[in-house]
Design a protein around this motif. Structure first.
Motif, short mmCIF file in Angstrom:
data_model
loop_
_atom_site.label_atom_id
_atom_site.label_comp_id
_atom_site.label_asym_id
_atom_site.label_seq_id
_atom_site.Cartn_x
_atom_site.Cartn_y
_atom_site.Cartn_z
N ALA A 36 -4.11 2.63 3.75
CA ALA A 36 -2.88 1.85 3.85
C ALA A 36 -2.54 1.18 2.53
CB ALA A 36 -3.01 0.81 4.96
N GLU A 37 -3.57 0.70 1.84
CA GLU A 37 -3.33 -0.01 0.59
C GLU A 37 -2.85 0.94 -0.50
OE1 GLU A 37 -3.03 -3.97 -0.33
OE2 GLU A 37 -3.88 -3.10 1.50
N TRP A 38 -3.43 2.14 -0.55
CA TRP A 38 -2.94 3.11 -1.54
C TRP A 38 -1.54 3.59 -1.21
CZ3 TRP A 38 -4.14 3.01 -6.17
CH2 TRP A 38 -5.45 2.92 -6.64
N PHE A 39 -1.18 3.59 0.06
CA PHE A 39 0.21 3.92 0.44
C PHE A 39 1.16 2.87 -0.11
CE2 PHE A 39 3.83 3.63 3.35
CZ PHE A 39 4.24 4.95 3.43
N LEU A 40 0.78 1.61 0.02
CA LEU A 40 1.59 0.53 -0.55
C LEU A 40 1.67 0.66 -2.07
CD1 LEU A 40 0.21 -2.47 1.52
CD2 LEU A 40 2.56 -1.64 1.60
N ALA A 41 0.56 1.08 -2.68
CA ALA A 41 0.50 1.14 -4.14
C ALA A 41 1.20 2.37 -4.69
CB ALA A 41 -0.96 1.13 -4.59
N ARG A 42 0.94 3.53 -4.11
CA ARG A 42 1.35 4.80 -4.73
C ARG A 42 2.55 5.46 -4.08
NH1 ARG A 42 -4.64 7.03 -6.27
NH2 ARG A 42 -4.76 6.02 -8.31
N HIS A 43 3.05 4.88 -3.01
CA HIS A 43 4.32 5.36 -2.47
C HIS A 43 5.39 4.28 -2.51
CE1 HIS A 43 7.37 7.44 -0.24
NE2 HIS A 43 7.36 6.52 0.70
N LEU A 44 5.05 3.08 -2.05
CA LEU A 44 6.03 2.01 -1.98
C LEU A 44 6.08 1.14 -3.24
CD1 LEU A 44 5.65 0.87 1.74
CD2 LEU A 44 7.30 2.47 0.75
N ARG B 8 4.42 -1.45 -4.14
CA ARG B 8 4.40 -2.88 -3.86
C ARG B 8 3.53 -3.61 -4.89
NH1 ARG B 8 6.35 -3.59 1.49
NH2 ARG B 8 8.02 -2.05 1.65
N PRO B 9 4.04 -4.67 -5.49
CA PRO B 9 3.35 -5.32 -6.61
C PRO B 9 1.94 -5.83 -6.29
CG PRO B 9 5.63 -6.07 -6.49
CD PRO B 9 5.37 -5.25 -5.25
N ARG B 10 1.74 -6.32 -5.05
CA ARG B 10 0.45 -6.94 -4.72
C ARG B 10 -0.50 -5.99 -4.00
NH1 ARG B 10 3.88 -11.68 -4.65
NH2 ARG B 10 2.83 -13.41 -5.75
N ALA B 11 -0.19 -4.72 -3.92
CA ALA B 11 -1.11 -3.77 -3.30
C ALA B 11 -2.42 -3.74 -4.08
CB ALA B 11 -0.48 -2.38 -3.26
N TRP B 12 -3.53 -3.81 -3.37
CA TRP B 12 -4.85 -3.90 -4.02
C TRP B 12 -5.88 -3.20 -3.14
CZ3 TRP B 12 -6.79 -4.53 -8.59
CH2 TRP B 12 -8.11 -4.94 -8.77
N PRO B 13 -6.20 -1.94 -3.42
CA PRO B 13 -7.16 -1.19 -2.59
C PRO B 13 -8.60 -1.64 -2.86
CG PRO B 13 -5.65 0.27 -3.79
CD PRO B 13 -5.56 -1.08 -4.42
N ALA B 14 -8.97 -2.77 -2.27
CA ALA B 14 -10.27 -3.38 -2.57
C ALA B 14 -11.44 -2.49 -2.18
CB ALA B 14 -10.37 -4.73 -1.86
N GLY B 15 -11.21 -1.54 -1.28
CA GLY B 15 -12.29 -0.65 -0.88
C GLY B 15 -12.52 0.50 -1.83
#
Length: 266
Positions: free
Chosen positions: A208-216, A218-225
């Motif tokens: 979900a976080e990479w979706f926020l980062a690499r599709h949407l 989103r500035p605060r997306a952070w794939p901590a895992g």
């Protein structure tokens, strides 16, 4: 036809990801340019003064290319902020003009992440390539990423034969057949996007976080895992990855891309 891009822009480093882990037939690097199939037409993108040369280019192709080249990212505020940050103050100038690419299609973004779950990116790219070649629409050189409908009509055994684990085959086909409107996620807040995606079998917080980062974008997306980001946090900062995420607010997404790309090329 020239597509003007905001300066600075470095085509080679911005498209490095498409070459770093093996051949990406959906975003194919060939003789100094990038090829992608858009609605059955093969498009070539190559560097040009003031931006990129795109052939063909029309109102249908333009938004796909702009998404692919990461035009949604606003780099000048990030550069100004990064100038006062540890590590990034030295790294960002070395990658000046790096504009992280984005997946133009939400289904493509999620399937790409599923293939990368708990395996090396080299292995993920290989399996993803076999899937694209089997189910995608072939252009002259590149192959279009398979449509959601095409994958929904497939069965698990077909994906397993391409190198998917049984579980990942279930995840991909389950996503394709799910009732969720993936395009509608763009209108939602980050937390709602996370909630809706992680409610689907096989899509966890990392995906979900990479979706926020690499599709949407989103500035605060952070794939901590992400193992790469955990390594960055420990080796370059001496911090826990969650602590680093808080330190990099409000530019977690661009910071993640610059740090991970910097490990490879800078």
């Amino acid at each position: 036809m020239l597509l003007r891009l905001p300066e600075p822009y470095d085509f080679d480093v911005s498209t490095e990801r498409f070459r770093a882990f093996g051949v990406d037939v959906a975003n194919l690097w060939h003789e100094g340019g990038l090829h992608r199939v858009v609605d059955g037409r093969e498009v070539r993108i190559e560097p040009a003064p003031g931006g990129v040369d795109v052939e063909p280019l029309d109102d249908e192709i333009r938004p796909v290319v702009e998404k692919l080249l990461g035009l949604e990212f606003d780099l000048p505020p990030f550069y100004a902020w990064a100038a006062d940050q540890p590590v990034l103050a030295e790294l960002v100038p070395r990658l000046a003009g790096f504009r992280p690419p984005l997946a133009p299609d939400p289904f493509e973004s999620l399937v790409t992440s599923i293939t990368a779950q708990q395996v090396s990116l080299f292995a993920a790219f290989a399996v993803r390539t076999r899937m694209i070649e089997r189910f995608g629409r072939r252009g002259e050189l590149a192959v279009g990423f398979p449509t959601r409908g095409r994958i929904a009509a497939a069965d698990e055994d077909e994906l397993v034969a391409l190198g998917f684990s049984r579980r990942k085959a279930e995840y991909v086909i389950g996503l394709a057949r799910h009732e969720i409107d993936l395009d509608a996620l763009a209108a939602l807040e980050d937390d709602e996007v996370r909630a809706r995606l992680t409610a689907i079998r096989g899509l966890g917080p990392w995906t979900a976080e990479w979706f926020l980062a690499r599709h949407l974008a989103r500035p605060r997306a952070w794939p901590a895992g992400d193992l790469g980001l955990r390594k960055v946090a420990e080796v370059l900062y001496g911090l826990d990855v969650h602590e680093l995420g808080r330190l990099l607010d409000p530019f977690q997404n661009l910071s993640a891309h610059y740090l991970l790309t910097g490990l490879r090329v800078a």
